[in-house]
Write a protein that holds these residues in place. Structure first.
Motif, PDB file in Angstrom:
ATOM      1  N   ARG A 106      20.362 -55.176 -47.900  1.00  0.00           N
ATOM      2  CA  ARG A 106      21.381 -54.811 -48.883  1.00  0.00           C
ATOM      3  C   ARG A 106      22.770 -54.673 -48.281  1.00  0.00           C
ATOM      4  O   ARG A 106      23.780 -54.935 -48.945  1.00  0.00           O
ATOM      5  CB  ARG A 106      21.002 -53.485 -49.562  1.00  0.00           C
ATOM      6  CG  ARG A 106      20.002 -53.642 -50.692  1.00  0.00           C
ATOM      7  CD  ARG A 106      19.609 -52.317 -51.314  1.00  0.00           C
ATOM      8  NE  ARG A 106      20.739 -51.574 -51.827  1.00  0.00           N
ATOM      9  CZ  ARG A 106      20.624 -50.435 -52.513  1.00  0.00           C
ATOM     10  NH1 ARG A 106      19.406 -49.917 -52.725  1.00  0.00           N
ATOM     11  NH2 ARG A 106      21.663 -49.801 -52.962  1.00  0.00           N
ATOM     12  N   HIS A 107      22.838 -54.271 -47.020  1.00  0.00           N
ATOM     13  CA  HIS A 107      24.154 -54.069 -46.398  1.00  0.00           C
ATOM     14  C   HIS A 107      24.943 -55.366 -46.298  1.00  0.00           C
ATOM     15  O   HIS A 107      26.179 -55.345 -46.300  1.00  0.00           O
ATOM     16  CB  HIS A 107      23.986 -53.452 -45.005  1.00  0.00           C
ATOM     17  CG  HIS A 107      23.181 -54.281 -44.066  1.00  0.00           C
ATOM     18  ND1 HIS A 107      21.799 -54.339 -44.106  1.00  0.00           N
ATOM     19  CD2 HIS A 107      23.548 -55.109 -43.055  1.00  0.00           C
ATOM     20  CE1 HIS A 107      21.363 -55.133 -43.160  1.00  0.00           C
ATOM     21  NE2 HIS A 107      22.398 -55.626 -42.506  1.00  0.00           N
ATOM     22  N   LEU A 108      24.239 -56.512 -46.227  1.00  0.00           N
ATOM     23  CA  LEU A 108      24.944 -57.787 -46.126  1.00  0.00           C
ATOM     24  C   LEU A 108      25.790 -58.044 -47.366  1.00  0.00           C
ATOM     25  O   LEU A 108      26.906 -58.579 -47.281  1.00  0.00           O
ATOM     26  CB  LEU A 108      23.956 -58.932 -45.913  1.00  0.00           C
ATOM     27  CG  LEU A 108      23.164 -58.904 -44.601  1.00  0.00           C
ATOM     28  CD1 LEU A 108      22.187 -60.075 -44.558  1.00  0.00           C
ATOM     29  CD2 LEU A 108      24.107 -58.938 -43.392  1.00  0.00           C
ATOM     30  N   ASP A 109      25.289 -57.667 -48.532  1.00  0.00           N
ATOM     31  CA  ASP A 109      26.046 -57.865 -49.779  1.00  0.00           C
ATOM     32  C   ASP A 109      27.343 -57.058 -49.755  1.00  0.00           C
ATOM     33  O   ASP A 109      28.406 -57.551 -50.142  1.00  0.00           O
ATOM     34  CB  ASP A 109      25.204 -57.457 -50.987  1.00  0.00           C
ATOM     35  CG  ASP A 109      23.995 -58.356 -51.195  1.00  0.00           C
ATOM     36  OD1 ASP A 109      24.048 -59.520 -50.745  1.00  0.00           O
ATOM     37  OD2 ASP A 109      23.008 -57.902 -51.797  1.00  0.00           O
ATOM     38  N   ALA A 110      27.257 -55.792 -49.311  1.00  0.00           N
ATOM     39  CA  ALA A 110      28.445 -54.934 -49.276  1.00  0.00           C
ATOM     40  C   ALA A 110      29.464 -55.448 -48.270  1.00  0.00           C
ATOM     41  O   ALA A 110      30.675 -55.470 -48.550  1.00  0.00           O
ATOM     42  CB  ALA A 110      28.035 -53.500 -48.932  1.00  0.00           C
ATOM     43  N   ASP A 112      29.727 -58.604 -47.128  1.00  0.00           N
ATOM     44  CA  ASP A 112      30.249 -59.872 -47.629  1.00  0.00           C
ATOM     45  C   ASP A 112      31.342 -59.649 -48.659  1.00  0.00           C
ATOM     46  O   ASP A 112      32.382 -60.328 -48.658  1.00  0.00           O
ATOM     47  CB  ASP A 112      29.130 -60.700 -48.266  1.00  0.00           C
ATOM     48  CG  ASP A 112      28.180 -61.311 -47.248  1.00  0.00           C
ATOM     49  OD1 ASP A 112      28.474 -61.230 -46.040  1.00  0.00           O
ATOM     50  OD2 ASP A 112      27.143 -61.855 -47.669  1.00  0.00           O
ATOM     51  N   ALA A 113      31.106 -58.699 -49.554  1.00  0.00           N
ATOM     52  CA  ALA A 113      32.060 -58.434 -50.634  1.00  0.00           C
ATOM     53  C   ALA A 113      33.396 -57.937 -50.085  1.00  0.00           C
ATOM     54  O   ALA A 113      34.461 -58.267 -50.620  1.00  0.00           O
ATOM     55  CB  ALA A 113      31.481 -57.415 -51.612  1.00  0.00           C
ATOM     56  N   PRO A 117      31.663 -63.555 -46.342  1.00  0.00           N
ATOM     57  CA  PRO A 117      30.446 -63.860 -45.568  1.00  0.00           C
ATOM     58  C   PRO A 117      30.712 -64.585 -44.258  1.00  0.00           C
ATOM     59  O   PRO A 117      29.903 -64.517 -43.336  1.00  0.00           O
ATOM     60  CB  PRO A 117      29.621 -64.719 -46.532  1.00  0.00           C
ATOM     61  CG  PRO A 117      30.597 -65.235 -47.538  1.00  0.00           C
ATOM     62  CD  PRO A 117      31.643 -64.180 -47.667  1.00  0.00           C
ATOM     63  N   HIS A 272      17.555 -48.267 -49.295  1.00  0.00           N
ATOM     64  CA  HIS A 272      17.847 -49.452 -48.506  1.00  0.00           C
ATOM     65  C   HIS A 272      16.595 -50.059 -47.880  1.00  0.00           C
ATOM     66  O   HIS A 272      16.428 -51.279 -47.871  1.00  0.00           O
ATOM     67  CB  HIS A 272      18.842 -49.079 -47.396  1.00  0.00           C
ATOM     68  CG  HIS A 272      19.533 -50.248 -46.769  1.00  0.00           C
ATOM     69  ND1 HIS A 272      20.593 -50.879 -47.363  1.00  0.00           N
ATOM     70  CD2 HIS A 272      19.323 -50.909 -45.619  1.00  0.00           C
ATOM     71  CE1 HIS A 272      21.012 -51.874 -46.605  1.00  0.00           C
ATOM     72  NE2 HIS A 272      20.250 -51.917 -45.525  1.00  0.00           N
ATOM     73  N   ASP A 276      14.662 -51.142 -51.998  1.00  0.00           N
ATOM     74  CA  ASP A 276      15.071 -52.536 -52.189  1.00  0.00           C
ATOM     75  C   ASP A 276      13.879 -53.475 -52.047  1.00  0.00           C
ATOM     76  O   ASP A 276      13.747 -54.441 -52.804  1.00  0.00           O
ATOM     77  CB  ASP A 276      16.167 -52.895 -51.183  1.00  0.00           C
ATOM     78  CG  ASP A 276      16.800 -54.254 -51.456  1.00  0.00           C
ATOM     79  OD1 ASP A 276      16.826 -54.665 -52.636  1.00  0.00           O
ATOM     80  OD2 ASP A 276      17.250 -54.906 -50.514  1.00  0.00           O
ATOM     81  N   ARG A 280      12.472 -55.919 -55.027  1.00  0.00           N
ATOM     82  CA  ARG A 280      12.320 -57.357 -54.836  1.00  0.00           C
ATOM     83  C   ARG A 280      10.890 -57.792 -55.137  1.00  0.00           C
ATOM     84  O   ARG A 280      10.666 -58.866 -55.712  1.00  0.00           O
ATOM     85  CB  ARG A 280      12.702 -57.737 -53.395  1.00  0.00           C
ATOM     86  CG  ARG A 280      14.192 -57.645 -53.093  1.00  0.00           C
ATOM     87  CD  ARG A 280      14.454 -57.800 -51.592  1.00  0.00           C
ATOM     88  NE  ARG A 280      15.841 -57.585 -51.226  1.00  0.00           N
ATOM     89  CZ  ARG A 280      16.719 -58.541 -50.950  1.00  0.00           C
ATOM     90  NH1 ARG A 280      16.359 -59.810 -51.008  1.00  0.00           N
ATOM     91  NH2 ARG A 280      17.959 -58.255 -50.614  1.00  0.00           N
TER      92      ARG A 280
END
Length: 310
Positions: A106-110, A112-113, A117, A272, A276, A280
């Motif tokens: 999940r941290h990758l989305d935050a 990236d935003a 990316p 997290h 998550d 999924r």
């Protein structure tokens, strides 16, 4: 290469300290209390692989941060991610690579935003390390590794440059062409261990020694593996064989750090790491009853902890 390590706690302090020991250009982004500790006693590492005291390591506080760094090494807990992003954002420039060592995805989305990316690599570490009562970094076992890579699997010039620098730290750093898959495998292991030891409030060895305990842990591993497979990252056979052995070892004292956090009354990464993965699985129509029970258990703990804190 200029490296900013976000925090000088157990993980960031260890890996950052080993690079600093090797002569790398490392700065620690810390809060005022930690800055004062490091100025007074230095960064102290106690390890079976060699002790070291690093006097006056370079530190910076968030309100003083203005320079751009080549690499940001991020090892905070998931519930501190938003604050961490705010603190190190001024250090991220067009060429900066951020290496997060958080668990899950999940941290990758935050990240990236916030940063795009193209600036965010994949990353993970394997180490047992903690801060003791005198704020020294205590490395509990010889195991140590830090893996990172481009999320598309390519070997880029920046990854090669980072590998050259981190290699000087002699802590088992590795550039990977399959970093996302490796992150998924670690997540499968961690979630299986955390869900099992938190639910049972016991070590692996105590669970395995109890009626139905071995089957329970292996069932948890099956659920986590099934979710990873549904996401296109089926764990490899060698990995599953190795992890199954670790999770069913008789007499093993192993527990998840999340379980130790519960015992200490500390915050946990329920959403997290476990939540998550549960979400999924349910979205992919994968049965995850054990994971769902573990997640409910952790959320109940959080509510109880919040009430006590009020």
């Amino acid at each position: 290469m200029r490296i900013l390590v976000v925090g000088a706690g157990a993980i960031g302090g260890y890996f950052g300290g080993r690079m600093l020991q090797a002569g790398c250009d490392v700065t620690f982004l810390v809060r005022p209390r930690r800055a004062a500790e490091l100025a007074a006693t230095g960064l102290v590492i106690k390890s079976p692989l060699g002790d070291v005291t690093l006097k006056n390591p370079a530190t910076v506080q968030a309100d003083q941060l203005g320079e751009k760094f080549d690499v940001v090494l991020l090892s905070c807990k998931a519930f501190d991610l938003d604050d961490a992003i705010k603190s190190f954002a001024p250090a991220v420039g067009p060429q900066t690579a951020v290496i997060p060592l958080l668990n899950g995805m999940r941290h990758l989305d935050a990240l990236d935003a916030k940063f795009g990316p193209e600036r965010i690599l994949g990353g993970l570490c394997a180490i047992a390390v903690t801060l003791n009562e005198t704020r020294e970094i205590v490395h509990l076992q010889p195991m140590q590794s830090l893996t990172f890579g481009e999320r598309d699997g390519k070997q880029s010039d920046r990854v090669r440059a980072i590998a050259d620098t981190m290699g000087k730290g002699n802590f088992g750093s590795k550039a990977s062409n399959e970093i996302i898959h490796e992150m998924w495998e670690k997540w499968v292991f961690l979630a299986s261990l955390a869900a099992s030891t938190c639910l049972m409030r016991a070590s692996v060895g105590h669970i395995v020694a109890s009626p139905g305990g071995r089957d329970f842990i292996l069932g948890m591993l099956d659920e986590c593996s099934a979710v990873a497979s549904a996401e296109g990252h089926a764990p490899g056979t060698p990995f599953l064989k190795r992890i199954s052995g670790m999770l069913t070892a008789e007499g093993s004292p192993m527990t998840a750090s999340m379980f130790r956090d519960i015992k200490a009354g500390a915050p946990v990464e329920a959403d997290h790491v476990i939540g998550d993965l549960t979400a999924r699985g349910e979205a992919a129509k994968v049965p995850v009853p054990k994971l769902r029970t573990a997640y409910t258990h952790l959320k109940a703990y959080e509510k109880t902890r919040d009430e006590v804190a009020r």
